[in-house]
Design a protein around this motif. Structure first.
Motif, PDB file in Angstrom:
ATOM      1  N   UNK A 150       0.814  -1.211   0.000  1.00  0.00           N
ATOM      2  CA  UNK A 150       0.000   0.000   0.000  1.00  0.00           C
ATOM      3  C   UNK A 150       0.855   1.272   0.000  1.00  0.00           C
ATOM      4  N   UNK A 151       2.062   1.207   0.546  1.00  0.00           N
ATOM      5  CA  UNK A 151       2.982   2.351   0.465  1.00  0.00           C
ATOM      6  C   UNK A 151       3.292   2.656  -0.998  1.00  0.00           C
ATOM      7  N   UNK A 152       3.529   1.596  -1.763  1.00  0.00           N
ATOM      8  CA  UNK A 152       3.892   1.737  -3.169  1.00  0.00           C
ATOM      9  C   UNK A 152       2.669   2.131  -4.003  1.00  0.00           C
ATOM     10  N   UNK A 153       1.526   1.550  -3.710  1.00  0.00           N
ATOM     11  CA  UNK A 153       0.298   1.894  -4.451  1.00  0.00           C
ATOM     12  C   UNK A 153      -0.033   3.374  -4.254  1.00  0.00           C
ATOM     13  N   UNK A 154      -0.027   3.824  -3.023  1.00  0.00           N
ATOM     14  CA  UNK A 154      -0.338   5.228  -2.755  1.00  0.00           C
ATOM     15  C   UNK A 154       0.753   6.139  -3.335  1.00  0.00           C
ATOM     16  N   UNK A 155       2.012   5.737  -3.236  1.00  0.00           N
ATOM     17  CA  UNK A 155       3.098   6.503  -3.851  1.00  0.00           C
ATOM     18  C   UNK A 155       2.910   6.628  -5.350  1.00  0.00           C
ATOM     19  N   UNK A 156       2.467   5.547  -5.990  1.00  0.00           N
ATOM     20  CA  UNK A 156       2.195   5.562  -7.432  1.00  0.00           C
ATOM     21  C   UNK A 156       1.076   6.547  -7.754  1.00  0.00           C
ATOM     22  N   UNK A 157      -0.029   6.432  -7.032  1.00  0.00           N
ATOM     23  CA  UNK A 157      -1.178   7.319  -7.280  1.00  0.00           C
ATOM     24  C   UNK A 157      -0.825   8.779  -7.029  1.00  0.00           C
TER      25      UNK A 157
END
Length: 185
Positions: A150-157
């Motif tokens: 989720x750190x990476x998903x939110x960072x992507x978004x």
């Protein structure tokens, strides 16, 4: 155990290998301290033909840093996964800041998204390569055990939002400034 811990342990137990670890460290190191991004921004800014893009890259990086690294990370304070998931090991120097969101991922996607928006249709392949590199940087953070999915998903978004917003907020404004400067000379 939650799905994020299971995913990270799956990567560690079934995907990690010597060759792939070298590749993942390389992608992560590309984003360390923003050095690659600063060099890219500086190079684009120095060249007259790419100066406008360079200025927008600086803007999105600063915006990304302030929102992602200062505001969100500073207030959320999420512990790194290797500190709380039993058996998960990290494969790079221990990060000193908090986990959520991934700053590496956010900055990579902010620049890649901005570049993709800016490029003319016949050069969109450069944007696709930029987005693929950003995705590899994000994946490397999980592979190396320093970020949750989720750190990476939110960072992507966040990165995509920052890059696209910078393009739409500043592209025309910079055209106006550049035209004023050249017509006033």
């Amino acid at each position: 155990m939650n799905w994020e811990a299971e995913f990270l342990l799956f990567l560690q137990e079934h995907i990690r290998c010597g060759f792939l670890t070298v590749i993942m460290k390389t992608f992560t190191y590309m984003g360390n301290y923003g050095i690659l991004w600063y060099v890219l921004c500086l190079t684009l800014t120095i060249n007259k033909k790419t100066r406008k893009l360079g200025i927008m890259c600086w803007i999105t990086l600063v915006f990304n840093f302030l929102i992602c690294n200062v505001l969100i990370k500073g207030n959320v304070g999420r512990t790194r996964p290797f500190e709380v998931i039993d058996g998960l090991t990290y494969l790079i120097a221990k990060p000193v800041d908090t986990s959520f969101p991934s700053g590496h991922t956010s900055s990579a996607f902010s620049l890649a998204s901005l570049i993709t928006c800016y490029l003319p249709r016949n050069k969109k392949w450069i944007g696709i390569i930029s987005l693929a590199i950003a995705a590899m940087i994000g994946f490397s953070r999980m592979y190396l055990g320093v970020h949750y999915p989720t750190d990476v998903i939110v960072g992507t978004l966040l990165g995509i939002i920052f890059g696209i917003s910078t393009y739409f907020l500043f592209n025309e404004k910079l055209n106006e400034l550049i035209n004023e400067k050249t017509s006033g000379s």
